[in-house]
Scaffold this motif. Structure first.
Motif, PDB file in Angstrom:
ATOM      1  N   GLY A  92       0.940  -1.343   0.070  1.00  0.00           N
ATOM      2  CA  GLY A  92       0.044  -0.056   0.001  1.00  0.00           C
ATOM      3  C   GLY A  92       0.737   1.204  -0.076  1.00  0.00           C
ATOM      4  O   GLY A  92       0.316   2.349   0.720  1.00  0.00           O
ATOM      5  N   GLU A  93       2.164   1.203  -0.598  1.00  0.00           N
ATOM      6  CA  GLU A  93       2.707   2.383  -0.448  1.00  0.00           C
ATOM      7  C   GLU A  93       2.696   3.235  -1.767  1.00  0.00           C
ATOM      8  O   GLU A  93       3.363   4.524  -1.666  1.00  0.00           O
ATOM      9  CB  GLU A  93       4.456   1.838  -0.541  1.00  0.00           C
ATOM     10  N   LEU A  94       1.923   2.898  -2.846  1.00  0.00           N
ATOM     11  CA  LEU A  94       1.799   3.657  -3.881  1.00  0.00           C
ATOM     12  C   LEU A  94       0.527   4.888  -3.749  1.00  0.00           C
ATOM     13  O   LEU A  94      -0.118   4.531  -2.657  1.00  0.00           O
ATOM     14  CB  LEU A  94       1.528   2.754  -5.113  1.00  0.00           C
ATOM     15  N   ALA A  95       0.760   5.660  -4.677  1.00  0.00           N
ATOM     16  CA  ALA A  95      -0.556   6.700  -4.558  1.00  0.00           C
ATOM     17  C   ALA A  95      -1.824   5.841  -4.874  1.00  0.00           C
ATOM     18  O   ALA A  95      -1.953   4.977  -5.296  1.00  0.00           O
ATOM     19  CB  ALA A  95      -0.207   7.891  -5.179  1.00  0.00           C
ATOM     20  N   GLU A  96      -2.818   6.639  -4.165  1.00  0.00           N
ATOM     21  CA  GLU A  96      -4.184   6.124  -4.301  1.00  0.00           C
ATOM     22  C   GLU A  96      -4.887   6.077  -5.893  1.00  0.00           C
ATOM     23  O   GLU A  96      -5.655   5.150  -6.023  1.00  0.00           O
ATOM     24  CB  GLU A  96      -5.239   6.787  -3.383  1.00  0.00           C
ATOM     25  N   GLY A  97      -4.227   7.034  -6.571  1.00  0.00           N
ATOM     26  CA  GLY A  97      -4.805   6.862  -7.953  1.00  0.00           C
ATOM     27  C   GLY A  97      -4.199   5.504  -8.881  1.00  0.00           C
ATOM     28  O   GLY A  97      -4.879   5.385  -9.562  1.00  0.00           O
ATOM     29  N   TRP A  98      -3.218   4.909  -8.323  1.00  0.00           N
ATOM     30  CA  TRP A  98      -2.790   3.844  -9.300  1.00  0.00           C
ATOM     31  C   TRP A  98      -3.658   2.670  -8.702  1.00  0.00           C
ATOM     32  O   TRP A  98      -3.651   1.759  -9.597  1.00  0.00           O
ATOM     33  CB  TRP A  98      -1.210   3.399  -8.587  1.00  0.00           C
ATOM     34  N   TYR A  99      -4.307   2.595  -7.671  1.00  0.00           N
ATOM     35  CA  TYR A  99      -5.169   1.532  -7.306  1.00  0.00           C
ATOM     36  C   TYR A  99      -6.418   1.536  -7.733  1.00  0.00           C
ATOM     37  O   TYR A  99      -7.451   0.496  -7.578  1.00  0.00           O
ATOM     38  CB  TYR A  99      -5.366   1.324  -5.781  1.00  0.00           C
ATOM     39  N   ASP A 100      -6.877   2.805  -8.582  1.00  0.00           N
ATOM     40  CA  ASP A 100      -8.111   2.946  -9.253  1.00  0.00           C
ATOM     41  C   ASP A 100      -8.273   2.297 -10.286  1.00  0.00           C
ATOM     42  O   ASP A 100      -7.451   2.419 -11.225  1.00  0.00           O
ATOM     43  CB  ASP A 100      -8.135   4.372  -9.305  1.00  0.00           C
ATOM     44  N   PRO A 101      -9.415   1.464 -10.365  1.00  0.00           N
ATOM     45  CA  PRO A 101      -9.564   0.748 -11.714  1.00  0.00           C
ATOM     46  C   PRO A 101      -9.619   1.624 -12.964  1.00  0.00           C
ATOM     47  O   PRO A 101      -9.247   1.213 -14.099  1.00  0.00           O
ATOM     48  CB  PRO A 101     -10.843   0.021 -11.415  1.00  0.00           C
ATOM     49  N   VAL A 102     -10.103   2.953 -12.917  1.00  0.00           N
ATOM     50  CA  VAL A 102     -10.076   3.782 -13.977  1.00  0.00           C
ATOM     51  C   VAL A 102      -8.728   3.996 -14.646  1.00  0.00           C
ATOM     52  O   VAL A 102      -8.462   4.286 -15.684  1.00  0.00           O
ATOM     53  CB  VAL A 102     -10.782   5.173 -13.601  1.00  0.00           C
ATOM     54  N   THR A 103      -7.676   3.925 -13.825  1.00  0.00           N
ATOM     55  CA  THR A 103      -6.384   4.116 -14.389  1.00  0.00           C
ATOM     56  C   THR A 103      -5.993   2.899 -15.123  1.00  0.00           C
ATOM     57  O   THR A 103      -5.229   3.351 -16.256  1.00  0.00           O
ATOM     58  CB  THR A 103      -5.306   4.574 -13.263  1.00  0.00           C
ATOM     59  N   LYS A 104      -6.264   1.910 -14.846  1.00  0.00           N
ATOM     60  CA  LYS A 104      -5.815   0.681 -15.443  1.00  0.00           C
ATOM     61  C   LYS A 104      -6.560   0.678 -16.868  1.00  0.00           C
ATOM     62  O   LYS A 104      -6.441   0.491 -17.941  1.00  0.00           O
ATOM     63  CB  LYS A 104      -6.101  -0.765 -14.794  1.00  0.00           C
ATOM     64  N   GLU A 105      -8.095   1.117 -16.952  1.00  0.00           N
ATOM     65  CA  GLU A 105      -8.564   1.200 -17.900  1.00  0.00           C
ATOM     66  C   GLU A 105      -8.232   2.005 -18.978  1.00  0.00           C
ATOM     67  O   GLU A 105      -8.061   1.932 -20.370  1.00  0.00           O
ATOM     68  CB  GLU A 105     -10.155   1.243 -17.672  1.00  0.00           C
ATOM     69  N   LYS A 106      -7.780   3.128 -18.546  1.00  0.00           N
ATOM     70  CA  LYS A 106      -7.314   4.314 -19.314  1.00  0.00           C
ATOM     71  C   LYS A 106      -5.788   3.704 -20.051  1.00  0.00           C
ATOM     72  O   LYS A 106      -5.646   4.036 -21.351  1.00  0.00           O
ATOM     73  CB  LYS A 106      -6.920   5.413 -18.495  1.00  0.00           C
ATOM     74  N   ALA A 107      -5.011   3.256 -18.973  1.00  0.00           N
ATOM     75  CA  ALA A 107      -3.814   2.722 -19.602  1.00  0.00           C
ATOM     76  C   ALA A 107      -4.085   1.730 -20.747  1.00  0.00           C
ATOM     77  O   ALA A 107      -3.452   1.482 -21.865  1.00  0.00           O
ATOM     78  CB  ALA A 107      -3.128   2.283 -18.684  1.00  0.00           C
ATOM     79  N   ASP A 108      -4.698   0.674 -20.662  1.00  0.00           N
ATOM     80  CA  ASP A 108      -5.287  -0.271 -21.587  1.00  0.00           C
ATOM     81  C   ASP A 108      -5.796   0.241 -22.757  1.00  0.00           C
ATOM     82  O   ASP A 108      -5.543  -0.065 -23.920  1.00  0.00           O
ATOM     83  CB  ASP A 108      -6.274  -1.349 -20.809  1.00  0.00           C
ATOM     84  N   ARG A 109      -6.609   1.375 -22.800  1.00  0.00           N
ATOM     85  CA  ARG A 109      -7.325   1.728 -23.915  1.00  0.00           C
ATOM     86  C   ARG A 109      -6.236   2.671 -24.582  1.00  0.00           C
ATOM     87  O   ARG A 109      -6.236   2.494 -25.775  1.00  0.00           O
ATOM     88  CB  ARG A 109      -8.341   2.780 -23.364  1.00  0.00           C
ATOM     89  N   ALA A 110      -5.216   3.238 -23.937  1.00  0.00           N
ATOM     90  CA  ALA A 110      -4.385   4.146 -24.667  1.00  0.00           C
ATOM     91  C   ALA A 110      -3.657   3.047 -25.583  1.00  0.00           C
ATOM     92  O   ALA A 110      -2.919   3.425 -26.716  1.00  0.00           O
ATOM     93  CB  ALA A 110      -3.387   4.809 -23.707  1.00  0.00           C
ATOM     94  N   ALA A 111      -3.016   1.856 -24.933  1.00  0.00           N
ATOM     95  CA  ALA A 111      -2.257   0.911 -25.549  1.00  0.00           C
ATOM     96  C   ALA A 111      -2.790   0.316 -26.729  1.00  0.00           C
ATOM     97  O   ALA A 111      -2.290   0.012 -27.923  1.00  0.00           O
ATOM     98  CB  ALA A 111      -1.893  -0.092 -24.580  1.00  0.00           C
ATOM     99  N   SER A 112      -4.202  -0.078 -26.472  1.00  0.00           N
ATOM    100  CA  SER A 112      -5.008  -0.650 -27.802  1.00  0.00           C
ATOM    101  C   SER A 112      -5.008   0.656 -28.859  1.00  0.00           C
ATOM    102  O   SER A 112      -4.866   0.289 -30.143  1.00  0.00           O
ATOM    103  CB  SER A 112      -6.308  -0.947 -27.359  1.00  0.00           C
ATOM    104  N   GLU A 113      -5.086   1.633 -28.619  1.00  0.00           N
ATOM    105  CA  GLU A 113      -5.537   2.792 -29.816  1.00  0.00           C
ATOM    106  C   GLU A 113      -4.344   3.019 -30.301  1.00  0.00           C
ATOM    107  O   GLU A 113      -4.148   3.045 -31.555  1.00  0.00           O
ATOM    108  CB  GLU A 113      -6.009   3.972 -28.930  1.00  0.00           C
ATOM    109  N   ALA A 114      -2.889   2.773 -29.553  1.00  0.00           N
ATOM    110  CA  ALA A 114      -1.737   3.222 -30.395  1.00  0.00           C
ATOM    111  C   ALA A 114      -1.416   1.984 -31.130  1.00  0.00           C
ATOM    112  O   ALA A 114      -0.823   2.063 -32.333  1.00  0.00           O
ATOM    113  CB  ALA A 114      -0.414   3.094 -29.176  1.00  0.00           C
ATOM    114  N   LYS A 115      -1.838   0.689 -30.872  1.00  0.00           N
ATOM    115  CA  LYS A 115      -1.596  -0.452 -31.561  1.00  0.00           C
ATOM    116  C   LYS A 115      -2.347  -0.507 -32.828  1.00  0.00           C
ATOM    117  O   LYS A 115      -2.132  -0.766 -33.989  1.00  0.00           O
ATOM    118  CB  LYS A 115      -1.856  -1.525 -30.843  1.00  0.00           C
ATOM    119  N   THR A 116      -3.883  -0.043 -32.648  1.00  0.00           N
ATOM    120  CA  THR A 116      -4.573  -0.028 -33.810  1.00  0.00           C
ATOM    121  C   THR A 116      -4.045   1.067 -34.760  1.00  0.00           C
ATOM    122  O   THR A 116      -4.114   0.883 -36.169  1.00  0.00           O
ATOM    123  CB  THR A 116      -6.013   0.477 -33.375  1.00  0.00           C
ATOM    124  N   THR A 117      -3.664   2.295 -34.433  1.00  0.00           N
ATOM    125  CA  THR A 117      -2.979   3.330 -35.303  1.00  0.00           C
ATOM    126  C   THR A 117      -1.949   2.761 -36.016  1.00  0.00           C
ATOM    127  O   THR A 117      -1.611   3.341 -37.052  1.00  0.00           O
ATOM    128  CB  THR A 117      -2.767   4.684 -34.436  1.00  0.00           C
TER     129      THR A 117
END
Length: 316
Positions: A92-117
């Motif tokens: 639990g030493e990381l910032a609270e934002g890293w545990y937010d599922p929205v952050t993971k969804e955004k990272a996955d979405r950005a990676a998929s968009e970069a791959k499709t482009t």
């Protein structure tokens, strides 16, 4: 003796119970486990095999916190950094934002968009439509006179490119390339001059032999010619040899006022050229430093903007 037997039997009767109690105590101590840590936002603890699922979030963490691109790391270094990230996550030493599922969804979405482009090929329909529109005449076109009037009324359009045009500060690589070209030109010039001198000497030797042909080597005439040439050289040496050293003026040694001025001018010219080269190198280094600072500032602004968006989405 009876008392000794009684004491030994009593000691033997107590020893099994005592050993059983010790085993129970050790078993209870081993069975105790530390209390689980409550992670922020009720996030689950990660294990080593979650790397594939959380790889994009892990890459975003490395980019923001460590300024490291995960695509440039090898598998061994990725596993080592994932182990460190895993420990911080589970403690639990990381910032609270890293545990937010929205952050993971955004990272996955950005990676998929970069791959499709990267994978999507350029479309060819748009150029064909432009060509067809260019070939077909428009029904709402104005007469030629109206078009001339409109052109005279509005005039030429202003340029849209407002970027600064002109020469840029040369980099250190450009200066090195220029110096290498100058050295190559100087070497080529010296080689050409050496070759020209060699050919000139050869031509003069051929002409001299045509005017005064030598006798055949090894013949008596050739030996007599060598003796005469040697005698002439010795006579010239005796005549040129001076009996004592003569006094030489300062003008002959230094070269006079004109020679001193020429020497000073040459020295100043060398200094100015050296200073110009130093200034060019300093300007190139300053330009590279400004470019690195601009890149670093842009990256920091991008990171801060992303963190602000996360905080805005989280806290409103």
């Amino acid at each position: 003796m009876p008392e000794d037997r009684h004491y030994s039997s009593r000691r033997r009767s107590r020893s099994p119970n005592h050993s059983r109690r010790d085993r129970d105590h050790h078993h209870k101590r081993r069975s105790r486990s530390p209390a689980p840590i409550q992670l922020p936002l009720n996030a689950r603890a990660l294990v080593k095999h979650d790397l594939k699922q959380f790889q994009r979030l892990f890459g975003l963490y490395l980019d923001i916190q460590k300024q490291i691109d995960i695509d440039e790391l090898d598998e061994t270094e990725i596993k080592g950094r994932w182990k460190s990230f895993l420990g911080k996550w589970n403690r639990g030493e990381l910032a609270e934002g890293w545990y937010d599922p929205v952050t993971k969804e955004k990272a996955d979405r950005a990676a998929s968009e970069a791959k499709t482009t990267r994978r999507s090929p350029p479309s060819r329909e748009q150029p064909e439509q432009d060509c067809r529109q260019h070939e077909q005449p428009t029904a709402t076109s104005q007469p030629a006179a109206d078009q001339d009037d409109s052109e005279d009324e509005y005039g030429p359009s202003l340029p849209t490119n407002t970027g600064r045009a002109g020469p840029t500060v040369p980099s250190i690589q450009d200066l090195q390339y220029r110096n290498e070209l100058a050295e190559e030109d100087e070497i080529a010039r010296r080689q050409d001059l050496r070759f020209d001198r060699k050919m000139d000497r050869k031509l003069q030797k051929e002409r001299l032999e045509e005017l005064n042909p030598r006798a055949d080597p090894g013949s008596r005439e050739r030996q007599l010619e060598k003796k005469r040439e040697k005698a002439v050289a010795n006579r010239a040496f005796r005549e040129e040899k001076s009996p004592g050293a003569e006094e030489v003026g300062e003008s002959d040694l230094i070269g006079g006022e004109d020679g001193i001025k020429a020497h000073i001018q040459a020295t100043q010219r060398k200094k100015s050229e050296r200073e110009l080269r130093k200034e060019e190198i300093l300007r190139a280094r300053e330009a590279e430093r400004e470019e690195r600072l601009a890149h670093h500032r842009a990256k920091e602004e991008k990171t801060m903007e992303m963190l602000k968006n996360l905080a805005r989405q989280r806290y409103g």
